[in-house]
Design an enzyme around this catalytic site. Sequence first.
Site, mmCIF file in Angstrom:
data_model
loop_
_atom_site.group_PDB
_atom_site.id
_atom_site.type_symbol
_atom_site.label_atom_id
_atom_site.label_comp_id
_atom_site.label_asym_id
_atom_site.label_seq_id
_atom_site.Cartn_x
_atom_site.Cartn_y
_atom_site.Cartn_z
ATOM 1 N N ALA A 12 0.830 -1.208 0.000
ATOM 2 C CA ALA A 12 0.000 0.000 0.000
ATOM 3 C C ALA A 12 0.864 1.257 0.000
ATOM 4 C CB ALA A 12 -0.906 0.001 1.229
ATOM 5 N N TYR A 58 0.276 -13.318 0.457
ATOM 6 C CA TYR A 58 0.126 -13.075 1.888
ATOM 7 C C TYR A 58 0.338 -14.378 2.670
ATOM 8 C CZ TYR A 58 -2.341 -8.941 0.055
ATOM 9 O OH TYR A 58 -2.696 -7.806 -0.624
ATOM 10 N N LEU A 74 -4.303 -3.344 4.307
ATOM 11 C CA LEU A 74 -5.219 -3.723 3.236
ATOM 12 C C LEU A 74 -6.496 -2.887 3.282
ATOM 13 C CD1 LEU A 74 -4.819 -7.601 3.599
ATOM 14 C CD2 LEU A 74 -3.717 -6.106 1.911
ATOM 15 N N LYS A 97 -6.655 1.080 10.683
ATOM 16 C CA LYS A 97 -7.989 1.439 11.123
ATOM 17 C C LYS A 97 -8.882 1.773 9.928
ATOM 18 C CE LYS A 97 -5.607 5.625 11.799
ATOM 19 N NZ LYS A 97 -4.589 4.963 11.030
ATOM 20 N N ARG A 165 -11.027 4.846 -1.096
ATOM 21 C CA ARG A 165 -11.800 5.574 -0.089
ATOM 22 C C ARG A 165 -13.143 6.038 -0.629
ATOM 23 N NH1 ARG A 165 -6.497 6.528 0.542
ATOM 24 N NH2 ARG A 165 -5.616 6.438 2.654
#
Length: 325
Positions: A12, A58, A74, A97, A165
């Site tokens: 990320a 992963y 993630l 979070k 987002r």
Amino acid sequence: MSAMNWGILGAAKFAHEHMGRAIHAAAGARLAALATSSPEKAKPFKSFCPDLEVHDSYESLLADPTIEAVYIPLPNTLHVEWTKKALAAGKHVLCEKPIAMQAEEIDTLIAARDASGRFATEGYMIVHHPQWQLARDWLDQGRVGELRHADVVFSFNNPDPGNIRNKPETGGGSIPDIGVYAYSCMRFAARAEPAQLRSIIRRENDVDVFAHAFGEMENAAGRFTCSAITSTRLQPRQEVVFQGSEGLIRLTCPFNANVFSQAEVTLVRAGQPDLVQRFPGVNQYVLQVENFVRHIREGAPYPWTLEDARGTQAMIDLVRASEIA
């Protein structure tokens, strides 16, 4: 004592720019591995950590016996699944979070943590920053008199429809993305929980882009009013004010210290000079990793548990359930 070997699940952008570098810089920690199927995405990490081992999945990283702790950046909707898998693999877990999408999911994480004998928590880094520890101490000491109102604003402008987002399927929206900061900071600093809330929420493409939660919170000293505005469609702004009967505490860079601005907390009281504390150069991500390591190695207190995260998620759930039609 040997350094704690860390692995990261996923390349990320936030992991590259902040948390990967923080793990690499933290005392007692060593960034040892990254899981990504893209060699190209691994290159930016190798630029500051050339000895990094890259796993192509992963599962491969979690099976690596040399890795003691994992950081999970993630998409929000994958946090619960991979936290459980990491715990089952015997790893300690620091997960971004919000660690879950509903409070009840965190109950299953608490059970998995307890069964595994490993430590797992949400990456709520601001509680490690001295500006927030100081604000909490001032409130505990009654420096503002009776706390009567808490006011939080956190916003930025992110209209990109391709950004995770802004996608409902990845748990996007201003409430999970930055509401977790706005609600948690009031709970942490004032040691308070919501008593009654109402909310105004605006959405685009099934994702909230503006939320105003307001009402009352309650702590051991009584109730106080609160207001928390979060938005991903406004000019960047962040500020927190705790206002009491005899003064107020203002944080002008409460969340993104050294990125948005310099961390600064001010105590204002009538008839007295303002007391200003500034924290140049403090890296809250590094402090978070170092405290994580100390908690596991030495049993040192850790300021944010899964139980704390559950309280915030319950508040998020309440904000959504209290929307004014």
